[in-house]
Motif scaffolding. Structure first.
Motif, mmCIF file in Angstrom:
data_model
loop_
_atom_site.group_PDB
_atom_site.id
_atom_site.type_symbol
_atom_site.label_atom_id
_atom_site.label_comp_id
_atom_site.label_asym_id
_atom_site.label_seq_id
_atom_site.Cartn_x
_atom_site.Cartn_y
_atom_site.Cartn_z
ATOM 1 N N TRP A 88 0.830 -1.207 0.000
ATOM 2 C CA TRP A 88 0.000 0.000 0.000
ATOM 3 C C TRP A 88 0.866 1.259 0.000
ATOM 4 O O TRP A 88 0.571 2.204 -0.752
ATOM 5 C CB TRP A 88 -1.002 -0.010 1.160
ATOM 6 N N PRO A 89 1.968 1.322 0.764
ATOM 7 C CA PRO A 89 2.846 2.501 0.639
ATOM 8 C C PRO A 89 3.425 2.640 -0.771
ATOM 9 O O PRO A 89 3.557 3.749 -1.296
ATOM 10 C CB PRO A 89 3.940 2.249 1.681
ATOM 11 N N GLY A 90 3.754 1.519 -1.404
ATOM 12 C CA GLY A 90 4.259 1.571 -2.776
ATOM 13 C C GLY A 90 3.215 2.071 -3.751
ATOM 14 O O GLY A 90 3.518 2.845 -4.669
ATOM 15 N N ALA A 91 1.966 1.646 -3.568
ATOM 16 C CA ALA A 91 0.875 2.129 -4.426
ATOM 17 C C ALA A 91 0.658 3.618 -4.221
ATOM 18 O O ALA A 91 0.488 4.376 -5.184
ATOM 19 C CB ALA A 91 -0.411 1.358 -4.143
ATOM 20 N N ALA A 92 0.686 4.057 -2.960
ATOM 21 C CA ALA A 92 0.516 5.483 -2.675
ATOM 22 C C ALA A 92 1.613 6.304 -3.352
ATOM 23 O O ALA A 92 1.347 7.365 -3.935
ATOM 24 C CB ALA A 92 0.509 5.721 -1.162
ATOM 25 N N MET A 93 2.834 5.800 -3.314
ATOM 26 C CA MET A 93 3.953 6.500 -3.953
ATOM 27 C C MET A 93 3.791 6.504 -5.475
ATOM 28 O O MET A 93 4.032 7.525 -6.124
ATOM 29 C CB MET A 93 5.283 5.841 -3.567
ATOM 30 N N ALA A 94 3.364 5.398 -6.052
ATOM 31 C CA ALA A 94 3.167 5.332 -7.505
ATOM 32 C C ALA A 94 2.099 6.333 -7.949
ATOM 33 O O ALA A 94 2.246 7.006 -8.979
ATOM 34 C CB ALA A 94 2.781 3.916 -7.923
ATOM 35 N N ILE A 95 1.036 6.438 -7.172
ATOM 36 C CA ILE A 95 -0.029 7.394 -7.490
ATOM 37 C C ILE A 95 0.497 8.810 -7.397
ATOM 38 O O ILE A 95 0.263 9.639 -8.283
ATOM 39 C CB ILE A 95 -1.244 7.166 -6.563
ATOM 40 N N TRP A 96 1.222 9.108 -6.334
ATOM 41 C CA TRP A 96 1.750 10.454 -6.129
ATOM 42 C C TRP A 96 2.760 10.814 -7.215
ATOM 43 O O TRP A 96 2.791 11.949 -7.694
ATOM 44 C CB TRP A 96 2.392 10.565 -4.753
ATOM 45 N N GLU A 97 3.567 9.871 -7.618
ATOM 46 C CA GLU A 97 4.632 10.137 -8.581
ATOM 47 C C GLU A 97 4.145 10.261 -10.021
ATOM 48 O O GLU A 97 4.948 10.406 -10.934
ATOM 49 C CB GLU A 97 5.721 9.067 -8.479
ATOM 50 N N MET A 98 2.835 10.265 -10.241
ATOM 51 C CA MET A 98 2.324 10.496 -11.587
ATOM 52 C C MET A 98 2.525 11.951 -12.004
ATOM 53 O O MET A 98 2.369 12.290 -13.172
ATOM 54 C CB MET A 98 0.861 10.105 -11.680
ATOM 55 N N ALA A 99 2.881 12.813 -11.054
ATOM 56 C CA ALA A 99 3.128 14.235 -11.348
ATOM 57 C C ALA A 99 4.512 14.633 -10.833
ATOM 58 O O ALA A 99 4.647 15.570 -10.042
ATOM 59 C CB ALA A 99 2.045 15.094 -10.717
ATOM 60 N N PRO A 100 5.576 13.982 -11.295
ATOM 61 C CA PRO A 100 6.908 14.254 -10.747
ATOM 62 C C PRO A 100 7.398 15.676 -11.026
ATOM 63 O O PRO A 100 8.072 16.280 -10.190
ATOM 64 C CB PRO A 100 7.801 13.207 -11.417
ATOM 65 N N VAL A 101 7.082 16.212 -12.187
ATOM 66 C CA VAL A 101 7.518 17.575 -12.526
ATOM 67 C C VAL A 101 6.825 18.576 -11.607
ATOM 68 O O VAL A 101 7.457 19.498 -11.080
ATOM 69 C CB VAL A 101 7.248 17.879 -14.019
ATOM 70 N N LEU A 102 5.535 18.392 -11.401
ATOM 71 C CA LEU A 102 4.790 19.266 -10.494
ATOM 72 C C LEU A 102 5.318 19.143 -9.072
ATOM 73 O O LEU A 102 5.543 20.157 -8.390
ATOM 74 C CB LEU A 102 3.303 18.925 -10.532
ATOM 75 N N ASN A 103 5.550 17.936 -8.603
ATOM 76 C CA ASN A 103 6.069 17.740 -7.244
ATOM 77 C C ASN A 103 7.406 18.451 -7.066
ATOM 78 O O ASN A 103 7.627 19.134 -6.061
ATOM 79 C CB ASN A 103 6.232 16.245 -6.940
ATOM 80 N N ALA A 104 8.305 18.292 -8.037
ATOM 81 C CA ALA A 104 9.626 18.925 -7.949
ATOM 82 C C ALA A 104 9.518 20.447 -8.009
ATOM 83 O O ALA A 104 10.214 21.154 -7.269
ATOM 84 C CB ALA A 104 10.529 18.404 -9.068
ATOM 85 N N ALA A 105 8.660 20.969 -8.882
ATOM 86 C CA ALA A 105 8.498 22.423 -9.001
ATOM 87 C C ALA A 105 7.950 23.011 -7.707
ATOM 88 O O ALA A 105 8.399 24.075 -7.260
ATOM 89 C CB ALA A 105 7.572 22.759 -10.172
ATOM 90 N N ARG A 106 6.996 22.340 -7.101
ATOM 91 C CA ARG A 106 6.449 22.833 -5.830
ATOM 92 C C ARG A 106 7.517 22.801 -4.741
ATOM 93 O O ARG A 106 7.648 23.733 -3.968
ATOM 94 C CB ARG A 106 5.224 22.013 -5.426
#
Length: 188
Positions: A35-53
């Protein structure tokens, strides 16, 4: 004044959060993720946005594994979290109506790594208010049809983040529009 056929709450299809959870669990298992891996996979669908923020010092609030597990327990989640999950599954919100086909509903807007799909709650409120006014019904009557409190509906106009996905999907049916009409691509 006469009320239309979609006014009766018994005619509104339910968003099946337990089926959404089952689909998430099936994909998680197929990809051999915890479940932590799934949560990370879902979150990482926007890596550019995450890094920019992060570069701008803005807070990111990754999906918690508990949010995923709670969906399985409660059968509901916030409308914003549901979009993260639907994106990962490449499914429409309407495909999770009880008894719906996998291809039901309008597709969500295509989203690159620099954006996330988000509900436009002000637009959802405006669509609901327009339909309510056209039908000549009060907020209380509308809330009765949607099986909620009037404040849950009027509060959409100023809501900052979310409402429950089940309520959001009852609203889209009541106004006769697909969920995709109320979803935009955001940088938050």
């Amino acid at each position: 004044m006469a009320r239309g056929p979609a006014d009766a709450s018994s005619l509104l299809r339910e968003f099946d959060g337990k089926a959404l959870y089952a689909a998430l669990d099936a994909k998680r298992r197929a990809e051999e993720l915890s479940w932590p891996g799934a949560a990370m996979a879902i979150w990482e669908m926007a890596p550019v946005l995450n890094a920019a923020r992060a570069a701008r010092g803005l807070a990111n609030h990754p999906i918690s594994p508990a949010t995923l597990r709670n969906l399985g327990k409660r059968g509901n989640t916030s409308c914003q979290h549901a979009l993260f999950f639907l994106r990962w599954l490449d499914r429409t919100p309407e495909s999770f109506f009880t008894g719906a086909a996998l291809d039901a509903g309008a597709p969500l807007p295509p989203c690159g790594p620099d954006r996330r799909p988000r509900w436009d709650l002000k637009a959802l409120h405006a669509g609901l208010n327009e339909s309510r006014a056209n039908r000549g019904v009060t907020w209380t009557q509308t809330a009765d049809d949607l099986r909620c409190q009037p404040g849950q509906l009027t509060g959409l106009k100023t809501a900052r983040f979310a409402t429950g996905m089940a309520l959001a999907m009852r609203i889209t049916q009541w106004v006769g529009r697909p969920a995709a009409d109320f979803i935009y691509l955001a940088r938050w």
